[in-house]
Enzyme design. Structure first.
Site, short mmCIF file in Angstrom:
data_model
loop_
_atom_site.label_atom_id
_atom_site.label_comp_id
_atom_site.label_asym_id
_atom_site.label_seq_id
_atom_site.Cartn_x
_atom_site.Cartn_y
_atom_site.Cartn_z
N ARG A 182 38.44 47.36 38.10
CA ARG A 182 39.88 47.14 37.99
C ARG A 182 40.18 45.65 37.96
NH1 ARG A 182 44.76 49.55 41.79
NH2 ARG A 182 43.44 48.82 43.50
N ASP A 470 46.04 47.59 51.98
CA ASP A 470 45.72 46.63 50.92
C ASP A 470 47.02 45.99 50.46
OD1 ASP A 470 46.97 48.48 49.27
OD2 ASP A 470 45.16 49.00 48.15
#
Length: 554
Positions: A182, A470
């Site tokens: 990603r 996160d």
């Protein structure tokens, strides 16, 4: 493998696409051990060409985002586009679908790309590893170059790691997960690389093109030779036009490297409100390279708050813990995603439950496993073809729930979900019927500051209070506080949520923090104030955090 900063002075590397006339890239970050294996002259020339061809279009798409966000903020709700109705109504087109190694995606593990986490992911038993240079990575120069080195070594079977305490880590699994990398989103820059265009204008490099370009250049052929391919998770898309830009990047890159068209497979995270109204269109634009969509739940919630933060108290969500996958707007979003994917031959991948086990607390682990199992059971029953976990100990739990539904089948694309009829109003039904509480406000302030402190020290995924936090979950925490303040909210206990109240909470968090030499709590608190207590709302907290608080030596 370690990536220490070398003692040599900073090196500048310049590459031009034509002798002294064309655009150039200059490496301005501190020199790191082994960086020459990644920042080769050939790789930099490729990055230069990517920026030359696609950098301008990237800026155009970011301008489109700002216009759309302004429109929503001024009362123009998103809707399904009239100009693309023919794409949605055409039942005949399909996406490329799964590439080699992506046929069965029932369990995907996510995480950063440092050597230890890379090895743990490859040994996890998952089907897919999302190698995350975005929300789970603090974008220090050391982390970005180190992550590229970890991936390069892992793909070639050369990765080992010795920790500071002498523990050795090696890849021991006979069958390792398929790697899907990603890159950072279109909105982010790489400040350690400077791009100069033909007119002489100097700009920070695109983080998306940097992450994608370095990984693709060094690993595409090796992955194909190993029977898999260069696969990517595409983050933060908001429109078909942004998807078309990625598709053009993919097509150009395949031609540049001389690999077959369609070798790249992309899975798009539907994690913004505008993208939820363009799922068919995004698949269509990427159809030659697309494998599926993912329900990026945490960023999606953040996108809802961001776009509706100024639209009145009725759009203010309750405590973060109350915004579950079963509230109306989240159910509508996920059911539409499964239906859209299966109609087009694309995999639908579920989201990440934030609960994680604690190997030192059996009771906490049992509670976490029960909650994760329930989450994955719902996804499998809804028709998802796979799901995410954030910890190796969760792989068996997630696998058991999907095995119970899939059996020996690799997916359930045959479940067309013709029973689903999702309207624009359902996607925007934010009614939950739960209050904001004192505890919920305190949790947001505490979690955000503790996460930001770790992020500033180079950690992008952090276990806090039994949850994996996160950048996306930190965004929810700070944006909710901003919205509650500006919508004059009171808690269920009667507390006014004001700047002064939040300042008192910041002081309490700092007083209780486990301070140590080299901690970044003071910076984290100042950053939290900047993205939460100011009249203007930064679109992403990572923008000021990266530009102002991560130093060139990080």
């Amino acid at each position: 493998m370690s990536i220490p900063t070398a003692t040599a002075p900073t090196r500048t590397v310049t590459a031009a696409v034509s002798a002294g006339l064309g655009p150039t890239l200059r490496i301005t970050g501190p020199r790191l051990d082994r960086q020459d294996e990644i920042l080769t002259t050939e790789a930099i020339a490729f990055l230069t060409e990517l920026h030359h061809r696609f950098g301008g279009r990237r800026h155009d798409r970011l301008a489109d985002r700002m216009r759309r966000r302004f429109e929503i903020g001024n009362g123009h709700d998103p809707r399904f586009r009239e100009d693309t109705a023919h794409i949605r109504d055409d039942a005949d087109w399909r996406v490329a679908g799964a590439g080699p190694g992506l046929e069965d995606r029932r369990v995907e593990i996510t995480g950063p790309t440092d050597p230890k986490m890379t090895i743990n992911a490859l040994n996890s038993g998952a089907n897919v590893w999302l190698a995350d240079l975005e929300d789970a990575t603090s974008p220090t120069w050391r982390n970005i170059i180190g992550g590229q080195l970890s991936l390069r070594d892992a793909i070639r079977g050369e990765l080992t790691h010795t920790s500071a305490d002498g523990r050795e880590y090696r890849v021991t699994a006979e069958q390792t997960p398929t790697v899907v990398m990603r890159p950072r989103g279109w909105h982010l820059t790489e400040k350690h690389i400077e791009f100069t265009d033909r007119s002489g204008r100097r700009l920070p490099a695109s983080a998306s093109l940097t992450d994608f370009g370095l990984y693709f250049f060094h690993n595409a052929q090796a992955l194909i030779d190993a029977g898999r391919g260069p696969y990517f998770y595409v983050a933060k898309l908001e429109s078909r036009e942004e998807a078309r830009l990625w598709n053009d990047v993919f097509s150009f890159s395949e031609e540049y490297m001389g690999i077959p068209r369609g070798s790249i497979r992309a899975t798009v995270l539907i994690e913004t409100l505008p993208a939820a109204f363009e799922m068919d269109e995004i698949l269509y634009e990427l159809r030659d390279h697309c494998a599926g969509l993912n329900a990026g739940r945490w960023d999606y919630i953040f996108s809802i708050i961001k776009n509706y933060r100024g639209r009145g108290a009725r759009f203010a969500l309750p405590d973060r813990s109350e915004v579950t996958m079963t509230v109306p707007f989240m159910r509508a979003y996920t059911e539409l995603l499964v239906q859209t994917c299966h109609k087009r031959g694309a995999h639908a991948i579920g989201g990440m439950s934030a609960f994680i086990p604690n190997r030192r607390d059996a009771a906490a682990t049992e509670r976490a496993l029960e909650k994760v199992a329930a989450d994955k059971r719902r996804e499998a029953a809804d028709g998802f073809d796979g799901t995410w976990v954030a910890h190796p100990d969760l792989v068996p739990t997630a696998r058991a729930e999907f095995d119970a539904v899939l059996g020996e089948r690799p997916h359930q694309l045959d479940r067309q979900r013709d029973d689903v009829q999702v309207t624009a109003a359902q996607l925007l039904d934010l009614r939950i019927g739960r209050p904001v509480t004192d505890a919920g406000v305190r949790e947001n302030v505490s979690v955000a500051i503790r996460y930001l402190e770790a992020w500033l020290r180079g950690q992008g995924a952090v276990a806090i209070d039994g949850l994996m936090e996160d950048a996306a979950t930190a965004e929810i925490s700070r944006s909710q506080v901003w919205q509650w303040i500006h919508q004059d909210r009171r808690t269920d206990e009667g507390t006014e949520i004001t700047v002064e109240h939040i300042e008192r909470m910041i002081g309490e968090v700092l007083a209780a923090a486990p301070r140590h030499q080299g901690d970044r709590f003071d910076d984290a608190a100042e950053l939290f104030r900047e993205v939460t207590l100011q009249p203007e709302f930064p679109a992403f907290l990572t923008l000021p955090a990266y530009s102002r608080y991560l130093t060139d030596n990080d």
